[in-house]
Design a protein around this motif. Structure first.
Motif, short mmCIF file in Angstrom:
data_model
loop_
_atom_site.label_atom_id
_atom_site.label_comp_id
_atom_site.label_asym_id
_atom_site.label_seq_id
_atom_site.Cartn_x
_atom_site.Cartn_y
_atom_site.Cartn_z
N GLU A 50 -8.80 -20.08 0.97
CA GLU A 50 -8.10 -18.82 1.14
C GLU A 50 -8.23 -18.01 -0.15
OE1 GLU A 50 -6.66 -17.67 3.80
OE2 GLU A 50 -6.95 -19.48 5.01
N THR A 51 -9.17 -17.13 -0.19
CA THR A 51 -9.47 -16.39 -1.41
C THR A 51 -8.33 -15.47 -1.81
OG1 THR A 51 -11.79 -16.42 -0.78
CG2 THR A 51 -11.14 -14.89 -2.50
N LEU A 52 -7.77 -14.76 -0.86
CA LEU A 52 -6.69 -13.83 -1.19
C LEU A 52 -5.47 -14.59 -1.71
CD1 LEU A 52 -5.68 -10.96 -1.26
CD2 LEU A 52 -4.92 -11.24 1.09
N ALA A 53 -5.15 -15.73 -1.09
CA ALA A 53 -4.03 -16.53 -1.55
C ALA A 53 -4.29 -17.07 -2.95
CB ALA A 53 -3.77 -17.68 -0.58
N LEU A 54 -5.50 -17.49 -3.22
CA LEU A 54 -5.84 -17.98 -4.55
C LEU A 54 -5.71 -16.89 -5.61
CD1 LEU A 54 -8.91 -20.23 -3.80
CD2 LEU A 54 -6.73 -20.95 -4.69
N LEU A 55 -6.22 -15.71 -5.32
CA LEU A 55 -6.13 -14.62 -6.29
C LEU A 55 -4.68 -14.22 -6.54
CD1 LEU A 55 -9.16 -12.42 -5.19
CD2 LEU A 55 -8.99 -13.90 -7.19
N THR A 56 -3.87 -14.17 -5.48
CA THR A 56 -2.45 -13.86 -5.64
C THR A 56 -1.75 -14.93 -6.44
OG1 THR A 56 -2.50 -12.76 -3.49
CG2 THR A 56 -0.35 -13.32 -4.38
N PHE A 57 -2.05 -16.18 -6.15
CA PHE A 57 -1.43 -17.27 -6.88
C PHE A 57 -1.79 -17.22 -8.37
CE2 PHE A 57 -1.65 -21.57 -8.58
CZ PHE A 57 -0.36 -21.98 -8.36
N ILE A 58 -3.03 -16.97 -8.69
CA ILE A 58 -3.45 -16.91 -10.09
C ILE A 58 -2.76 -15.75 -10.80
CG2 ILE A 58 -5.43 -16.42 -11.57
CD1 ILE A 58 -7.11 -18.04 -9.53
N ALA A 59 -2.65 -14.60 -10.15
CA ALA A 59 -1.99 -13.45 -10.76
C ALA A 59 -0.50 -13.73 -10.99
CB ALA A 59 -2.17 -12.22 -9.88
N THR A 61 0.99 -16.64 -11.25
CA THR A 61 1.13 -17.69 -12.26
C THR A 61 0.95 -17.13 -13.66
OG1 THR A 61 0.34 -19.34 -10.70
CG2 THR A 61 0.24 -19.92 -13.01
N ALA A 62 -0.01 -16.26 -13.84
CA ALA A 62 -0.22 -15.67 -15.17
C ALA A 62 1.00 -14.86 -15.60
CB ALA A 62 -1.47 -14.80 -15.15
N ILE A 63 1.55 -14.06 -14.70
CA ILE A 63 2.72 -13.24 -15.03
C ILE A 63 3.95 -14.11 -15.28
CG2 ILE A 63 4.30 -11.50 -14.11
CD1 ILE A 63 1.85 -10.28 -12.68
N LEU A 68 8.04 -16.71 -18.80
CA LEU A 68 8.69 -17.94 -19.25
C LEU A 68 8.50 -18.15 -20.75
CD1 LEU A 68 7.92 -20.38 -16.34
CD2 LEU A 68 10.14 -19.54 -17.04
N VAL A 69 7.32 -17.86 -21.27
CA VAL A 69 7.09 -18.01 -22.71
C VAL A 69 7.97 -17.04 -23.49
CG1 VAL A 69 5.36 -17.68 -24.53
CG2 VAL A 69 4.79 -18.98 -22.49
N ARG A 70 8.13 -15.82 -23.01
CA ARG A 70 9.00 -14.85 -23.69
C ARG A 70 10.46 -15.33 -23.69
NH1 ARG A 70 8.32 -11.65 -27.30
NH2 ARG A 70 9.94 -10.28 -26.53
N VAL A 71 10.90 -15.91 -22.58
CA VAL A 71 12.27 -16.42 -22.51
C VAL A 71 12.44 -17.58 -23.48
CG1 VAL A 71 13.88 -17.66 -21.01
CG2 VAL A 71 12.69 -15.64 -20.16
#
Length: 78
Positions: A50-59, A61-63, A68-71
């Motif tokens: 599922e390419t669209l799901a993968l791209l959404t998941f990666i985006a 996760t990055a955000i 989380l790092v800022r917190v």
């Protein structure tokens, strides 16, 4: 079913159990524990191609990792 699917399910279950009981209870260990099941979910989605799901998941996760790092940085400041 592909090997990615079974590996993803195993990582998802193990990561979920690890996130439920992190030791020691630091913010960094909790964040790492949350990333492990996320990779399992990524492998399961990769098995279904599922390419669209993968791209959404990666985006997302990055955000979420950035937030989380800022917190964690703010909690560490005196």
């Amino acid at each position: 079913m592909t090997p990615e699917f079974y590996l993803g399910l195993a990582v998802l279950v193990i990561g979920t159990l690890a996130a439920a009981r992190p030791r020691p209870h630091t913010y960094l260990s909790r964040m790492i524990s949350l990333e492990i099941p996320a990779w399992g979910l990524l492998l399961v989605m990769l098995a279904y191609n599922e390419t669209l799901a993968l791209l959404t998941f990666i985006a997302v996760t990055a955000i979420s990792t950035f937030v989380l790092v800022r917190v964690i940085e703010r909690r560490g400041e005196p």
